[in-house]
Motif scaffolding. Sequence first.
Motif, PDB file in Angstrom:
ATOM      1  N   ARG A   1      -3.977   3.077  -0.729  1.00  0.00           N
ATOM      2  CA  ARG A   1      -4.352   2.403  -1.870  1.00  0.00           C
ATOM      3  C   ARG A   1      -5.048   1.153  -1.420  1.00  0.00           C
ATOM      4  N   PRO A   2      -6.417   0.844  -2.025  1.00  0.00           N
ATOM      5  CA  PRO A   2      -6.716  -0.680  -1.525  1.00  0.00           C
ATOM      6  C   PRO A   2      -5.695  -1.769  -2.403  1.00  0.00           C
ATOM      7  N   LYS A   3      -5.241  -2.727  -1.993  1.00  0.00           N
ATOM      8  CA  LYS A   3      -4.136  -3.553  -2.548  1.00  0.00           C
ATOM      9  C   LYS A   3      -2.905  -2.696  -3.044  1.00  0.00           C
ATOM     10  N   GLY A   4      -2.564  -1.616  -2.484  1.00  0.00           N
ATOM     11  CA  GLY A   4      -1.180  -1.179  -2.416  1.00  0.00           C
ATOM     12  C   GLY A   4      -0.071  -1.791  -2.238  1.00  0.00           C
ATOM     13  N   ASN A   5       1.199  -1.610  -2.915  1.00  0.00           N
ATOM     14  CA  ASN A   5       2.123  -2.854  -2.813  1.00  0.00           C
ATOM     15  C   ASN A   5       2.620  -2.719  -1.537  1.00  0.00           C
ATOM     16  N   SER A   6       2.917  -1.746  -0.835  1.00  0.00           N
ATOM     17  CA  SER A   6       3.272  -1.756   0.359  1.00  0.00           C
ATOM     18  C   SER A   6       2.544  -2.584   1.350  1.00  0.00           C
ATOM     19  N   THR A   7       1.326  -2.665   1.152  1.00  0.00           N
ATOM     20  CA  THR A   7       0.354  -3.334   2.064  1.00  0.00           C
ATOM     21  C   THR A   7       0.366  -4.762   1.631  1.00  0.00           C
TER      22      THR A   7
ATOM     23  N   PHE B   1       6.084  -0.907   9.833  1.00  0.00           N
ATOM     24  CA  PHE B   1       5.388   0.396   9.128  1.00  0.00           C
ATOM     25  C   PHE B   1       5.449   0.042   7.453  1.00  0.00           C
ATOM     26  N   SER B   2       4.534  -0.159   6.830  1.00  0.00           N
ATOM     27  CA  SER B   2       4.333  -0.382   5.616  1.00  0.00           C
ATOM     28  C   SER B   2       4.056   1.079   4.872  1.00  0.00           C
ATOM     29  N   SER B   3       4.805   1.448   3.761  1.00  0.00           N
ATOM     30  CA  SER B   3       4.498   2.588   3.249  1.00  0.00           C
ATOM     31  C   SER B   3       4.767   2.791   1.768  1.00  0.00           C
ATOM     32  N   PRO B   4       4.242   3.793   1.177  1.00  0.00           N
ATOM     33  CA  PRO B   4       4.663   4.106  -0.090  1.00  0.00           C
ATOM     34  C   PRO B   4       5.578   5.374   0.223  1.00  0.00           C
ATOM     35  N   VAL B   5       6.435   5.619  -0.909  1.00  0.00           N
ATOM     36  CA  VAL B   5       7.478   6.650  -0.712  1.00  0.00           C
ATOM     37  C   VAL B   5       6.521   7.879  -1.412  1.00  0.00           C
ATOM     38  N   TYR B   6       6.232   9.063  -0.765  1.00  0.00           N
ATOM     39  CA  TYR B   6       5.644  10.285  -1.138  1.00  0.00           C
ATOM     40  C   TYR B   6       6.619  11.370  -1.152  1.00  0.00           C
ATOM     41  N   PHE B   7       6.859  11.977  -2.206  1.00  0.00           N
ATOM     42  CA  PHE B   7       8.093  12.968  -2.272  1.00  0.00           C
ATOM     43  C   PHE B   7       9.061  12.613  -1.455  1.00  0.00           C
ATOM     44  N   HIS B   8       9.674  11.514  -1.480  1.00  0.00           N
ATOM     45  CA  HIS B   8      11.091  11.325  -0.579  1.00  0.00           C
ATOM     46  C   HIS B   8      10.597  10.881   0.845  1.00  0.00           C
ATOM     47  N   HIS B   9       9.207  10.854   1.077  1.00  0.00           N
ATOM     48  CA  HIS B   9       8.897  10.666   2.369  1.00  0.00           C
ATOM     49  C   HIS B   9       7.807   9.952   2.692  1.00  0.00           C
ATOM     50  N   LEU B  10       7.264   9.804   3.925  1.00  0.00           N
ATOM     51  CA  LEU B  10       5.942   9.099   4.265  1.00  0.00           C
ATOM     52  C   LEU B  10       4.910   9.978   3.778  1.00  0.00           C
ATOM     53  N   PRO B  11       3.783   9.136   3.561  1.00  0.00           N
ATOM     54  CA  PRO B  11       2.495  10.020   3.185  1.00  0.00           C
ATOM     55  C   PRO B  11       1.860  10.328   4.697  1.00  0.00           C
ATOM     56  N   ALA B  12       1.043  11.477   4.499  1.00  0.00           N
ATOM     57  CA  ALA B  12       0.669  12.349   5.878  1.00  0.00           C
ATOM     58  C   ALA B  12       0.095  11.642   6.954  1.00  0.00           C
TER      59      ALA B  12
ATOM     60  N   THR C   1      11.193  -1.648  -5.461  1.00  0.00           N
ATOM     61  CA  THR C   1      11.313  -0.606  -6.349  1.00  0.00           C
ATOM     62  C   THR C   1      10.636  -0.841  -7.726  1.00  0.00           C
ATOM     63  N   ARG C   2      10.487   0.323  -8.572  1.00  0.00           N
ATOM     64  CA  ARG C   2       9.805   0.218  -9.720  1.00  0.00           C
ATOM     65  C   ARG C   2       8.121  -0.313  -9.662  1.00  0.00           C
ATOM     66  N   LEU C   3       7.479   0.422  -8.802  1.00  0.00           N
ATOM     67  CA  LEU C   3       6.043  -0.179  -8.408  1.00  0.00           C
ATOM     68  C   LEU C   3       5.419   1.175  -8.501  1.00  0.00           C
ATOM     69  N   ALA C   4       4.547   0.851  -9.677  1.00  0.00           N
ATOM     70  CA  ALA C   4       3.696   2.364  -9.723  1.00  0.00           C
ATOM     71  C   ALA C   4       2.235   1.932  -9.665  1.00  0.00           C
ATOM     72  N   VAL C   5       1.627   1.007  -9.867  1.00  0.00           N
ATOM     73  CA  VAL C   5       0.102   0.754  -9.615  1.00  0.00           C
ATOM     74  C   VAL C   5      -0.199  -0.317  -8.721  1.00  0.00           C
ATOM     75  N   PRO C   6      -1.454  -0.059  -8.007  1.00  0.00           N
ATOM     76  CA  PRO C   6      -1.920  -1.177  -7.018  1.00  0.00           C
ATOM     77  C   PRO C   6      -1.640  -2.627  -7.466  1.00  0.00           C
ATOM     78  N   LYS C   7      -1.315  -3.516  -6.867  1.00  0.00           N
ATOM     79  CA  LYS C   7      -1.090  -5.065  -7.098  1.00  0.00           C
ATOM     80  C   LYS C   7       0.032  -5.330  -8.037  1.00  0.00           C
ATOM     81  N   GLN C   8       0.842  -4.513  -8.292  1.00  0.00           N
ATOM     82  CA  GLN C   8       1.916  -4.625  -9.429  1.00  0.00           C
ATOM     83  C   GLN C   8       2.795  -5.708  -8.708  1.00  0.00           C
ATOM     84  N   VAL C   9       3.253  -5.614  -7.556  1.00  0.00           N
ATOM     85  CA  VAL C   9       4.220  -6.509  -6.863  1.00  0.00           C
ATOM     86  C   VAL C   9       3.714  -7.961  -7.007  1.00  0.00           C
ATOM     87  N   ILE C  10       2.293  -8.082  -7.109  1.00  0.00           N
ATOM     88  CA  ILE C  10       1.990  -9.440  -7.222  1.00  0.00           C
ATOM     89  C   ILE C  10       1.474 -10.073  -8.513  1.00  0.00           C
TER      90      ILE C  10
END
Length: 217
Positions: free
Chosen positions: A11-17, A81-92, A166-175
Motif C-alpha cells: 500500500r502506498p503510505k502503508g503504516n509499516s512504510t 524489514f518493514s511489513s504488514p502482518v498478513y495471516f500471522h505472517h509476511l506478505p508474499a 498495533t490496531r492499524l487498519a488503513v494507510p496513513k493511520q499511524v500518522i
Amino acid sequence: MLILAFIGSPRPKGNSTLLLNKFIKGAKESGATVETIDTNRINIKYCRGCLKCNLAKRCTIRNDDFEELSKKILTADTLVFSSPVYFHHLPAGLKAIIDRFRSFNHVQILEDGLKHTPWVDWRKNFILLLSLGKPSTEDTEPIVDLFNFICEELGSGNKLTTIIGTRLAVPKQVIMEKHDLITLYEKLKIPVHLVEKDYEKNQALLKECFELGKKIK
Ligand SMILES: Cc1cc2nc3c(=O)[nH]c(=O)nc-3n(C[C@H](O)[C@H](O)[C@H](O)COP(=O)(O)O)c2cc1C
C-alpha cells in the motif's frame, strides 16, 4: 553504516512504510547511507527448493533481481524489514525474498537436527518494523520467530530488534491527527474513547522508530 531496507507493504503510505520512513530519517541524521527495496516492484522468483545452493554457494536461479540483491544484502551492515502482518505472517513478496535467504548458508542434516553454516561471516543488525490490525501482538509471533531463526542460522553475530504497531487498519493511520482518528474510528466502529490512548501510542511508536534509526551502529 550501510542500511538496506525492505518495504513489505503493497500500500502506498502503508503504516509499516511510514514506520520505516521514520527509522530512515533517524538513520540519515546519524550519517547512514540507506537504500530501500520495494518488494512489490522487484522481480524475485520463488525458491524452487532445488538445493543447488548447498553446493554452488549461491542461488542458481537466474533472470531475476536476486543476484544483484544478494550482493547488497551481504554488503549491508543493517537489514531493515518493514511489513504488514498478513495471516500471522509476511506478505508474499517479502516472504519470497526470505525463502531465497536459504542460499546464504550450507545446511547439513544431522542425527538430531540441522546444522547451518553461513558461507560468509554475518554480523548484522536485523530490524523488524511490523504493523497489524489487532490491538495485541500475538499474530506477529511467527514472524518474530522466523527472524530469530534467520539471525541464529546465519551466525551468532547477528542481532534482532523488533518494533510493532498495533490496531492499524488503513494507510496513513499511524500518522493521523486526533480529529482524523475520531472520524476513522467512527467509520470503522472502533470505540472512539480509544483515540486518545491510540494517538499517544502512535506518536510514541514513530518516535521509537526515529530513535532506533538514529542510534543504529
Ligand atoms: C491479506 C491480509 C491479511 C491480514 N492478516 C492480519 C492478521 O493476521 N492479523 C492482524 O492483526 N492483521 C492482519 N491484517 C491487517 C494488516 O496487518 C494491517 O492493516 C496492517 O497495519 C497493514 O500494514 P500496512 O499499512 O503497512 O500495509 C491483514 C490484512 C490483509 C490485507
